[in-house]
Design a protein around this motif. Structure first.
Motif, PDB file in Angstrom:
ATOM      1  N   GLN A  82      42.179  37.280  34.294  1.00  0.00           N
ATOM      2  CA  GLN A  82      43.390  37.830  33.668  1.00  0.00           C
ATOM      3  C   GLN A  82      44.270  36.632  33.336  1.00  0.00           C
ATOM      4  OE1 GLN A  82      45.926  37.168  35.723  1.00  0.00           O
ATOM      5  NE2 GLN A  82      45.546  37.845  37.818  1.00  0.00           N
ATOM      6  N   ALA A 142      47.306  35.555  34.168  1.00  0.00           N
ATOM      7  CA  ALA A 142      48.116  34.813  35.134  1.00  0.00           C
ATOM      8  C   ALA A 142      47.271  33.815  35.931  1.00  0.00           C
ATOM      9  CB  ALA A 142      48.847  35.773  36.069  1.00  0.00           C
ATOM     10  N   THR A 143      45.989  34.098  36.068  1.00  0.00           N
ATOM     11  CA  THR A 143      45.105  33.137  36.738  1.00  0.00           C
ATOM     12  C   THR A 143      44.175  32.480  35.708  1.00  0.00           C
ATOM     13  OG1 THR A 143      43.562  34.941  37.137  1.00  0.00           O
ATOM     14  CG2 THR A 143      45.027  34.364  38.962  1.00  0.00           C
ATOM     15  N   ARG A 181      50.202  47.359  46.607  1.00  0.00           N
ATOM     16  CA  ARG A 181      50.873  46.379  47.485  1.00  0.00           C
ATOM     17  C   ARG A 181      52.363  46.627  47.508  1.00  0.00           C
ATOM     18  NH1 ARG A 181      47.209  41.318  45.426  1.00  0.00           N
ATOM     19  NH2 ARG A 181      45.526  41.808  46.864  1.00  0.00           N
ATOM     20  N   SER A 187      46.667  38.372  47.033  1.00  0.00           N
ATOM     21  CA  SER A 187      46.150  37.967  45.729  1.00  0.00           C
ATOM     22  C   SER A 187      45.138  36.821  45.810  1.00  0.00           C
ATOM     23  CB  SER A 187      47.345  37.570  44.872  1.00  0.00           C
ATOM     24  OG  SER A 187      47.083  36.420  44.147  1.00  0.00           O
ATOM     25  N   SER A 188      44.412  36.649  44.700  1.00  0.00           N
ATOM     26  CA  SER A 188      43.426  35.568  44.615  1.00  0.00           C
ATOM     27  C   SER A 188      44.046  34.316  43.999  1.00  0.00           C
ATOM     28  CB  SER A 188      42.280  36.020  43.719  1.00  0.00           C
ATOM     29  OG  SER A 188      42.762  36.154  42.385  1.00  0.00           O
ATOM     30  N   ARG A 189      45.354  34.361  43.690  1.00  0.00           N
ATOM     31  CA  ARG A 189      45.946  33.268  42.890  1.00  0.00           C
ATOM     32  C   ARG A 189      45.728  31.911  43.542  1.00  0.00           C
ATOM     33  NH1 ARG A 189      51.720  35.994  44.172  1.00  0.00           N
ATOM     34  NH2 ARG A 189      50.552  37.670  43.248  1.00  0.00           N
ATOM     35  N   ARG A 197      52.754  29.812  35.165  1.00  0.00           N
ATOM     36  CA  ARG A 197      51.451  29.763  35.832  1.00  0.00           C
ATOM     37  C   ARG A 197      50.576  28.598  35.343  1.00  0.00           C
ATOM     38  NH1 ARG A 197      49.052  34.077  38.873  1.00  0.00           N
ATOM     39  NH2 ARG A 197      50.636  34.681  40.357  1.00  0.00           N
ATOM     40  N   HIS A 247      48.843  40.689  32.708  1.00  0.00           N
ATOM     41  CA  HIS A 247      49.860  40.441  33.727  1.00  0.00           C
ATOM     42  C   HIS A 247      51.189  39.984  33.131  1.00  0.00           C
ATOM     43  CE1 HIS A 247      46.672  40.780  36.646  1.00  0.00           C
ATOM     44  NE2 HIS A 247      47.461  40.426  37.643  1.00  0.00           N
ATOM     45  N   ARG A 304      57.950  41.622  46.371  1.00  0.00           N
ATOM     46  CA  ARG A 304      57.005  41.698  45.250  1.00  0.00           C
ATOM     47  C   ARG A 304      57.564  42.505  44.070  1.00  0.00           C
ATOM     48  NH1 ARG A 304      51.123  41.355  44.305  1.00  0.00           N
ATOM     49  NH2 ARG A 304      50.546  43.060  42.927  1.00  0.00           N
ATOM     50  N   ASP A 329      40.950  37.736  40.242  1.00  0.00           N
ATOM     51  CA  ASP A 329      41.966  38.707  40.633  1.00  0.00           C
ATOM     52  C   ASP A 329      41.420  39.467  41.836  1.00  0.00           C
ATOM     53  OD1 ASP A 329      44.577  40.148  39.289  1.00  0.00           O
ATOM     54  OD2 ASP A 329      43.379  41.453  40.578  1.00  0.00           O
ATOM     55  N   SER A 330      42.268  39.625  42.843  1.00  0.00           N
ATOM     56  CA  SER A 330      41.771  40.184  44.108  1.00  0.00           C
ATOM     57  C   SER A 330      41.351  41.647  43.999  1.00  0.00           C
ATOM     58  CB  SER A 330      42.832  40.038  45.192  1.00  0.00           C
ATOM     59  OG  SER A 330      43.951  40.820  44.867  1.00  0.00           O
ATOM     60  N   HIS A 331      41.771  42.330  42.934  1.00  0.00           N
ATOM     61  CA  HIS A 331      41.360  43.741  42.814  1.00  0.00           C
ATOM     62  C   HIS A 331      40.093  43.948  41.991  1.00  0.00           C
ATOM     63  CE1 HIS A 331      45.456  44.237  44.407  1.00  0.00           C
ATOM     64  NE2 HIS A 331      44.776  45.085  45.158  1.00  0.00           N
ATOM     65  N   ILE A 364      53.595  43.712  39.456  1.00  0.00           N
ATOM     66  CA  ILE A 364      53.708  42.286  39.770  1.00  0.00           C
ATOM     67  C   ILE A 364      55.135  41.789  39.526  1.00  0.00           C
ATOM     68  CG2 ILE A 364      52.867  41.480  37.513  1.00  0.00           C
ATOM     69  CD1 ILE A 364      51.727  39.111  38.839  1.00  0.00           C
TER      70      ILE A 364
END
Ligand code: MIC
Ligand code: SF4
Length: 647
Positions: free
Chosen positions: A35, A37-38, A379, A536-538, A496, A65, A384, A119-121, A361
């Protein structure tokens, strides 16, 4: 011996290692997603690794995002991602096409495939019986280049669903129940596999709600079988050809088994500020609500939106609430519009937000001061939402819509409306013009990648030294999330691609002076509690501390993706050998970590602690990292390791 669903898919994709619990295994990755943002970082990394064309079966770059486009930054980043994606053989899902996980299972996901996403999801795809995992951007870049993705072979936990849900009790309530039972650390090192009669009562979008929020358990992923329901969903999406049946063998063995009786479940909610702080909606019924938000990759499917519309139809929301709705994809929005349900939502007084992550987010729609916000998201971590003192509750769309009508937390079972007849469509509306195809090889040769001035090079990484002497710049409590380490939201997200600028916001929610202290010290160590880096995976949560001179993080335990991100960034993650020692170390202590290279042999790392009163003691810590990860640290991070290896 019989196999579980996850074991079958792992076996088909195993490149290295053995399927022994806790051992490192390397997996061939069929699909990747990023995505925005990452994504910028992931593609900068892809370019630095010299990867010309992706080697996966399918890679998709989503924009979902960072959609405010206030100023040039977001737009520049989007243009960079679009041009770099097309050149490298990657599909590009334009802004407005929807949230990555929602669009991916609608248009690309396929049973039995492996998927990693920055992305963690990403585990949302488990609802479609994919082995789908969240990862740091660098790991995704490596996978796009054809490299394996490494995880510790997880334990497999079976969640046996019996019975069927009663009206107004939903898939969201199932996953909240799992969170109530297991907690935010309960899935660490595990894959959750759903089975039992109850599975047959759940549609693919409902399964995806459950696998999506499995991320909040710290699980590696969650997965459902691929059955006739999966086939029917894929047929309705005109993609039946990717279907295959996958189920566990009758004699498959599981490490743990839990049973949930769907027939006795009630509407649930997660109270501030953790997804496992679960209570019954009925216990909080009557509490005044200021704001309600329906959407996010957990609950923005057509089914969720149709149910919301049916509850709102012919009514007006309470004067005291503001209701925002973000459909998960353009397909959802377009079908809502065609069916007239969008009109019901608008007429009831809701605000229609973009098909994007949005408020989830903290990109707008923040609650008022001390506001009570009900959100259908996954979350509710501190800050957040963008409002630090807001109270955020996580609920199902049904509970959210019912509460919007009354202006207070409302058990949807108290409504006088029947939504039991709402079903998935027989045919979805297919129009993929929100997805831009990659260029052909010839065209790609000549294509230019356009970079804006917001994109700054990422920080230098350093080979692991033999000794680190530095001060404890910050000591945190348990369950520190990546939202604490590197907040998101409208203020920070535009940066980012700009680590130096982002560093100003590091740990801002819990310690406003952290960044300045770290910069002044020039180098430092962070001490954390258990489950450090959950959420998150960020990879920014590792790259920014790296930029600020953080050399090591010592914690009681780490969340999986964050620990991998620290190693990929060349930061040493150490675990207290005795958790009680955590209490003895203080912020400001000077730690000398010595003999690090020798420690790589036996995983024990000794640290001399000098407190500010001059007293000294020896702290024993350990590494829980693989041989490959040690090599990554010695090389100075994954990027250097990969480039050296391929040279
Ligand atoms: C999140 O839900 O926290 C995010 C924003 O989607 C992150 C990714 C990011 O920080 O960009 C995630 O879940 O990995
Ligand atoms: Fe987007 Fe929220 Fe899902 Fe993260 S959890 S991908 S921010 S919708």
């Amino acid at each position: 011996m019989g196999k579980t669903i996850a074991e079958k898919i792992i076996k088909e994709h195993l490149i290295s290692g053995e399927m022994i619990r806790g051992e490192e295994i390397g997996l061939r990755i069929d699909q990747t997603l990023t995505q925005d943002a990452t994504g910028t970082m992931a593609y900068l990394e892809l370019e630095s690794m010299g990867i010309k064309r992706v080697k996966t079966e399918l890679s998709v770059a989503y924009i979902d995002h960072n959609m405010l486009q206030s100023g040039f930054r977001n737009s520049d980043d989007h243009r960079y991602i679009q041009t770099v994606a097309r050149k490298h053989g990657i599909y590009y899902s334009r802004p407005g096409n929807g949230i990555c996980h929602q669009v991916h299972y609608e248009r690309f996901g396929a049973p039995g495939k492996t998927l990693i996403g920055s992305d963690s999801h990403t585990p949302t795809g488990g609802g479609l019986s994919m082995l789908a995992m969240g990862a740091g951007g660098m790991d995704v870049a490596v996978a796009m280049g054809g490299g394996a993705y490494y995880i510790k072979m997880p334990k497999i936990i079976k969640i046996n669903l019996i019975g069927s849900l009663r009206p107004f009790v939903t898939a969201k309530d199932i996953i909240l129940e799992v969170l109530r039972i297991l907690g935010v650390k309960g899935g660490v090192g595990s894959i959750l596999e759903y089975s039992g009669e109850g599975v047959k009562t759940l549609s693919v979008p409902e399964r995806c709600t459950i696998t999506n929020m499995g991320a909040e358990l710290g699980a590696t992923t969650s997965i459902f079988p691929s059955d006739d329901i999966t086939k029917e969903f894929l047929r309705a999406q005109k993609r039946e050809e990717v279907h295959r049946y996958i189920d566990s063998d009758d004699d498959a063995t599981y490490d743990e088994v839990y049973e949930i009786n769907l027939s006795t479940l009630e509407p649930l909610l997660a109270c501030p500020s953790s997804p496992d702080n679960v209570k019954k909606v009925s216990e909080l019924a009557g509490k005044k609500v200021d704001q309600i938000s329906i959407g996010s990759c957990t609950n923005s499917s057509l089914l969720d939106m149709m149910k919301t519309a049916a509850i709102l139809r012919g009514n007006t929301i309470s004067d005291s609430v503001s209701l925002g709705i973000s459909p998960g994809s353009r397909q959802v929005l377009s079908m809502l519009s065609d069916s007239g349900a969008l009109g019901d939502i608008i007429e009831a007084g809701a605000r229609i937000l973009e098909c994007a992550c949005g408020p989830c987010i903290g990109m707008g729609f923040s609650p008022n001061s001390k506001g009570v916000s009900l959100r259908t998201f996954n979350r509710n971590f501190l800050g957040r939402s963008g409002t630090k003192d807001a109270e955020v509750y996580l609920v199902s769309p049904e509970t959210a819509a019912a509460s919007a009508l009354r202006g207070e937390i409302t058990d949807p079972r108290s409504l006088d409306v029947d939504i039991s007849k709402i079903e998935l469509p027989k045919e979805y509306k297919i129009n993929d013009n929100g997805i831009i195809r990659p260029l052909s090889l010839d065209e790609a040769e000549k294509a230019e990648v356009i970079r804006g001035p917001n994109i700054k090079p990422f920080p230098n990484t350093y080979p692991l030294p033999d000794e680190i002497k530095a001060e404890v710049i910050l000591k945190t409590g348990d369950n520190i999330t990546t939202d604490h380490i590197m907040p998101a939201g409208g203020k920070v997200l535009p940066y980012r691609s700009n680590i130096p600028k982002m560093s100003e916001f590091c740990f801002e929610v819990i310690d406003e002076n952290f960044a300045n202290r770290a910069k002044e010290a020039g180098k430092g160590i962070i001490v954390g509690g258990s489950n450090y880096g959950q959420g998150s995976s960020r990879e920014h949560a590792a790259l920014v501390p790296l930029y600020l001179g953080i050399k090591a993080v010592i914690a009681k335990s780490f969340a999986r993706i964050h620990m991998a991100n620290l190693i990929n960034a060349g930061i040493l993650p150490l675990i207290f050998n005795n958790s009680d020692d955590y209490d003895r170390v203080k912020q400001g202590d000077v730690l000398a970590i010595y003999g690090i290279h020798n420690s790589l042999e036996n995983d024990k790392v000794f640290i001399k602690v000098v407190s500010d009163d001059g007293s000294e003691w020896e702290l024993l810590t350990r590494m829980e990292i693989s041989k490959r990860q040690k090599e990554i640290l010695l090389a100075g991070g994954l990027l250097k390791y990969t480039v050296n290896k391929d040279a």
